[in-house]
Design a protein around this motif. Sequence first.
Motif, mmCIF file in Angstrom:
data_model
loop_
_atom_site.group_PDB
_atom_site.id
_atom_site.type_symbol
_atom_site.label_atom_id
_atom_site.label_comp_id
_atom_site.label_asym_id
_atom_site.label_seq_id
_atom_site.Cartn_x
_atom_site.Cartn_y
_atom_site.Cartn_z
ATOM 1 N N ILE A 134 0.813 -1.214 0.000
ATOM 2 C CA ILE A 134 0.000 0.000 0.000
ATOM 3 C C ILE A 134 0.854 1.274 0.000
ATOM 4 O O ILE A 134 1.644 1.520 0.927
ATOM 5 C CB ILE A 134 -0.921 0.015 1.258
ATOM 6 N N ASP A 135 0.717 2.074 -1.018
ATOM 7 C CA ASP A 135 1.146 3.485 -1.062
ATOM 8 C C ASP A 135 2.589 3.761 -0.604
ATOM 9 O O ASP A 135 2.823 4.699 0.167
ATOM 10 C CB ASP A 135 0.180 4.355 -0.231
ATOM 11 N N VAL A 136 3.544 2.968 -1.069
ATOM 12 C CA VAL A 136 4.950 3.252 -0.725
ATOM 13 C C VAL A 136 5.476 4.306 -1.717
ATOM 14 O O VAL A 136 6.203 4.017 -2.659
ATOM 15 C CB VAL A 136 5.806 1.974 -0.712
ATOM 16 N N GLN A 154 -1.306 2.941 -5.453
ATOM 17 C CA GLN A 154 -0.714 4.271 -5.627
ATOM 18 C C GLN A 154 -1.799 5.313 -5.391
ATOM 19 O O GLN A 154 -2.770 5.395 -6.154
ATOM 20 C CB GLN A 154 -0.143 4.368 -7.055
ATOM 21 N N ASP A 155 -1.633 6.098 -4.326
ATOM 22 C CA ASP A 155 -2.532 7.211 -4.051
ATOM 23 C C ASP A 155 -2.322 8.217 -5.188
ATOM 24 O O ASP A 155 -1.174 8.575 -5.500
ATOM 25 C CB ASP A 155 -2.124 7.806 -2.682
ATOM 26 N N TRP A 156 -3.408 8.674 -5.809
ATOM 27 C CA TRP A 156 -3.270 9.346 -7.114
ATOM 28 C C TRP A 156 -4.347 10.418 -7.244
ATOM 29 O O TRP A 156 -5.377 10.228 -7.887
ATOM 30 C CB TRP A 156 -3.392 8.264 -8.202
ATOM 31 N N ASP A 164 -1.747 18.778 0.860
ATOM 32 C CA ASP A 164 -1.724 18.321 -0.539
ATOM 33 C C ASP A 164 -0.681 17.202 -0.647
ATOM 34 O O ASP A 164 0.440 17.352 -0.143
ATOM 35 C CB ASP A 164 -1.301 19.453 -1.485
ATOM 36 N N HIS A 165 -1.018 16.106 -1.279
ATOM 37 C CA HIS A 165 -0.073 14.987 -1.392
ATOM 38 C C HIS A 165 -0.430 14.120 -2.592
ATOM 39 O O HIS A 165 -1.579 14.099 -3.033
ATOM 40 C CB HIS A 165 -0.098 14.126 -0.114
ATOM 41 N N CYS A 166 0.542 13.401 -3.080
ATOM 42 C CA CYS A 166 0.340 12.425 -4.164
ATOM 43 C C CYS A 166 -0.488 12.982 -5.313
ATOM 44 O O CYS A 166 -1.430 12.344 -5.801
ATOM 45 C CB CYS A 166 -0.290 11.136 -3.612
ATOM 46 N N LEU A 194 1.979 1.788 3.762
ATOM 47 C CA LEU A 194 1.697 3.042 4.454
ATOM 48 C C LEU A 194 0.256 3.497 4.169
ATOM 49 O O LEU A 194 -0.190 3.364 3.043
ATOM 50 C CB LEU A 194 2.676 4.118 3.953
ATOM 51 N N ALA A 195 -0.411 4.034 5.105
ATOM 52 C CA ALA A 195 -0.046 4.031 6.507
ATOM 53 C C ALA A 195 -0.910 3.002 7.236
ATOM 54 O O ALA A 195 -2.063 2.817 6.886
ATOM 55 C CB ALA A 195 -0.284 5.428 7.105
ATOM 56 N N THR A 196 -0.356 2.375 8.251
ATOM 57 C CA THR A 196 -1.047 1.301 8.972
ATOM 58 C C THR A 196 -2.491 1.651 9.319
ATOM 59 O O THR A 196 -3.402 0.846 9.138
ATOM 60 C CB THR A 196 -0.345 1.015 10.320
ATOM 61 N N PHE A 211 -4.489 4.119 8.216
ATOM 62 C CA PHE A 211 -5.407 4.647 7.202
ATOM 63 C C PHE A 211 -5.501 3.679 6.036
ATOM 64 O O PHE A 211 -6.315 2.766 6.048
ATOM 65 C CB PHE A 211 -5.018 6.083 6.798
ATOM 66 N N CYS A 212 -4.667 3.832 5.032
ATOM 67 C CA CYS A 212 -4.880 3.026 3.818
ATOM 68 C C CYS A 212 -4.675 1.531 4.042
ATOM 69 O O CYS A 212 -5.393 0.716 3.460
ATOM 70 C CB CYS A 212 -4.030 3.566 2.681
ATOM 71 N N VAL A 213 -3.738 1.143 4.890
ATOM 72 C CA VAL A 213 -3.547 -0.293 5.142
ATOM 73 C C VAL A 213 -4.768 -0.856 5.885
ATOM 74 O O VAL A 213 -5.347 -1.870 5.480
ATOM 75 C CB VAL A 213 -2.252 -0.570 5.937
HETATM 76 C C1 VGL Z 1 -3.158 7.859 3.068
HETATM 77 C C2 VGL Z 1 -3.969 9.749 4.051
HETATM 78 C C3 VGL Z 1 -4.320 10.272 2.824
HETATM 79 C C4 VGL Z 1 -2.495 6.527 3.253
HETATM 80 C C5 VGL Z 1 -3.507 8.350 1.825
HETATM 81 O O1 VGL Z 1 -1.873 6.030 2.290
HETATM 82 O O2 VGL Z 1 -2.600 5.970 4.369
HETATM 83 N N1 VGL Z 1 -3.409 8.567 4.167
HETATM 84 N N2 VGL Z 1 -4.082 9.563 1.711
#
Ligand code: VGL
Length: 199
Positions: free
Chosen positions: A8-10, A46-48, A81-83, A147-149, A151-153
């Motif tokens: 998840i989301d590395v 992939q968070d996108w 703001d991310h990804c 990542l992260a345990t 949330f997304c995991v």
């Molecule tokens: C995530 C917050 C926002 C994650 C993604 O990958 O855990 N957390 N977007």
Amino acid sequence: MTKALIVIDVQNDFCPGGKLAVEGGDEIIARINALMSEFEVVVLTQDWHPAGHSSFASSHEGAAAFTQIHMEYGVQTLWPDHCVQGSKGAEFHADLAVDRAQMVIRKGFRAAVDSYSAFFENDHKITTGLAGYLRDRGVEELTFVGLATDFCVAWSALDAAKLGFKVTVLEGACRAIDLDGSLAAARDAMRAAGVTLEH
Ligand code: VGL
Ligand code: ZN
């Protein structure tokens, strides 16, 4: 029994120096790479997000990151703001063995809905298609890392358990954000759902 590793989301933004850095996020990569050869199926998520995504605090006048708002589909935490699609931060970490992956699932690309889970967006209705892919490949057991345990995991593992997969989370190959007790809550929820937590 066919087993899949779901990574998840590395991505750079979740690693030290990134926009939503998770402490120690890069420490798990060597172990994840080593694990890949133990699984017949390897999937990366992939968070996108498009620029201006509704999960970004910057998209809500006067709102601070790490606070919560109500969306049509429920409570949503606001993030820096991310990804952002196509940005350096959205790329996988350079050390991740991406060539070993057979499938990359992008999520969170719809501006109005966030998607923590690899299976469903945060409205719990819109599917990413991952469950169908795994079933078509005969996968019954899933191991989650990344990542992260909390949330997304966790959201992915909970959905996977609900969908009927046998689910393990390798916590030693995950790192958490831990916002206001979110890690403890996520661990309780996973255990209650029958997810096996291993180190
Ligand atoms: C995530 C917050 C926002 C994650 C993604 O990958 O855990 N957390 N977007
Ligand atoms: Zn996100």
